[in-house]
Design an enzyme around this catalytic site. Structure first.
Site, mmCIF file in Angstrom:
data_model
loop_
_atom_site.group_PDB
_atom_site.id
_atom_site.type_symbol
_atom_site.label_atom_id
_atom_site.label_comp_id
_atom_site.label_asym_id
_atom_site.label_seq_id
_atom_site.Cartn_x
_atom_site.Cartn_y
_atom_site.Cartn_z
ATOM 1 C CE LYS A 1 -4.001 -2.151 2.233
ATOM 2 N NZ LYS A 1 -5.125 -1.926 3.174
ATOM 3 C CG ASN B 1 -3.733 -2.317 6.553
ATOM 4 O OD1 ASN B 1 -3.605 -1.870 5.418
ATOM 5 N ND2 ASN B 1 -4.647 -3.214 6.872
ATOM 6 C CD GLU C 1 -8.731 -9.388 -3.665
ATOM 7 O OE1 GLU C 1 -7.538 -9.577 -3.351
ATOM 8 O OE2 GLU C 1 -9.594 -9.046 -2.837
ATOM 9 C CG HIS D 1 -5.539 -6.216 -0.136
ATOM 10 N ND1 HIS D 1 -6.711 -6.317 0.577
ATOM 11 C CD2 HIS D 1 -5.673 -7.040 -1.222
ATOM 12 C CE1 HIS D 1 -7.526 -7.162 -0.065
ATOM 13 N NE2 HIS D 1 -6.916 -7.600 -1.148
ATOM 14 N NE ARG E 1 -2.319 -5.754 7.054
ATOM 15 C CZ ARG E 1 -3.339 -6.494 6.628
ATOM 16 N NH1 ARG E 1 -3.746 -7.539 7.340
ATOM 17 N NH2 ARG E 1 -3.958 -6.195 5.506
ATOM 18 C CB THR F 1 -7.144 -5.980 9.422
ATOM 19 O OG1 THR F 1 -7.520 -7.170 8.731
ATOM 20 C CG2 THR F 1 -7.495 -4.774 8.578
ATOM 21 N NE ARG G 1 -6.732 -13.462 5.375
ATOM 22 C CZ ARG G 1 -7.174 -12.216 5.242
ATOM 23 N NH1 ARG G 1 -6.920 -11.531 4.125
ATOM 24 N NH2 ARG G 1 -7.861 -11.634 6.194
ATOM 25 C CE1 TYR H 1 -9.327 -3.277 -0.146
ATOM 26 C CE2 TYR H 1 -8.538 -1.319 -1.267
ATOM 27 C CZ TYR H 1 -8.298 -2.439 -0.483
ATOM 28 O OH TYR H 1 -7.023 -2.719 -0.043
ATOM 29 C CG PHE I 1 -13.644 1.061 6.703
ATOM 30 C CD1 PHE I 1 -13.091 0.507 5.559
ATOM 31 C CD2 PHE I 1 -14.335 0.214 7.567
ATOM 32 C CE1 PHE I 1 -13.219 -0.835 5.268
ATOM 33 C CE2 PHE I 1 -14.474 -1.141 7.285
ATOM 34 C CZ PHE I 1 -13.919 -1.664 6.134
#
Ligand code: CMP
Length: 137
Positions: free
Chosen positions: A9, A112, A126, A115, A102, A91, A85, A49, A57
């Protein structure tokens, strides 16, 4: 062999930790099968998203994801969705286990760092969102 989508990100790109994050994947058995640095438009981010459209949010998420360049990647390996993950951590970085991406590189639930697809089914969609078949090897 599974594939999953990863996004580094804008916060992590701005901090100059692309290489450190890619190293976490490669050192843990996930191959970079495709990789591109891009700047998302608001339309791109909103579509990507879309599942979060009704969440409070959503606006901040689109603002943040379009605030600077991101790196999109296809990660490939055994159990890639779950492994990615685990490497990312929770998250919310305040809840992320020590040693996860993270915990080490993220500031907040918005900024964060990364993704990752949350299921094999979503991973397929995706990946198709960002990459053509010929981009992946
Ligand atoms: P990501 O895995 O990219 O998926 C959606 C993103 O929304 C998530 O990471 C967070 O960065 C962001 N977000 C902001 N607030 C929340 C929240 N309360 N719950 C889940 N995700 C949130």
């Amino acid at each position: 062999m599974e594939q999953t989508l990863s996004i580094i990100k804008p916060d992590a790109v701005a901090k100059g930790v692309i290489g450190k994050i890619v190293d976490r994947f490669e050192s843990n058995g996930l191959k970079i099968a495709a990789m591109r640095k891009i700047k998302l438009s608001r339309e791109d981010a909103g579509k990507f998203y879309e599942v979060h459209k009704e969440r409070p949010f959503f606006g901040e998420l689109v603002d943040f994801m379009t605030s600077g360049p991101v790196v999109v990647m296809v990660l490939e390996g055994d159990n890639a969705v779950v492994k990615n993950r685990e490497l990312m951590g929770a998250t919310n970085p305040k809840e992320a286990a020590p040693g996860t991406i993270r915990a080490d590189f993220a500031q907040s639930i918005d900024a964060n760092a990364v993704h990752g697809s949350d299921s094999l089914e979503n991973a397929k969609g995706e990946i198709e969102f960002f990459f053509a078949k010929r981009d992946i090897s």
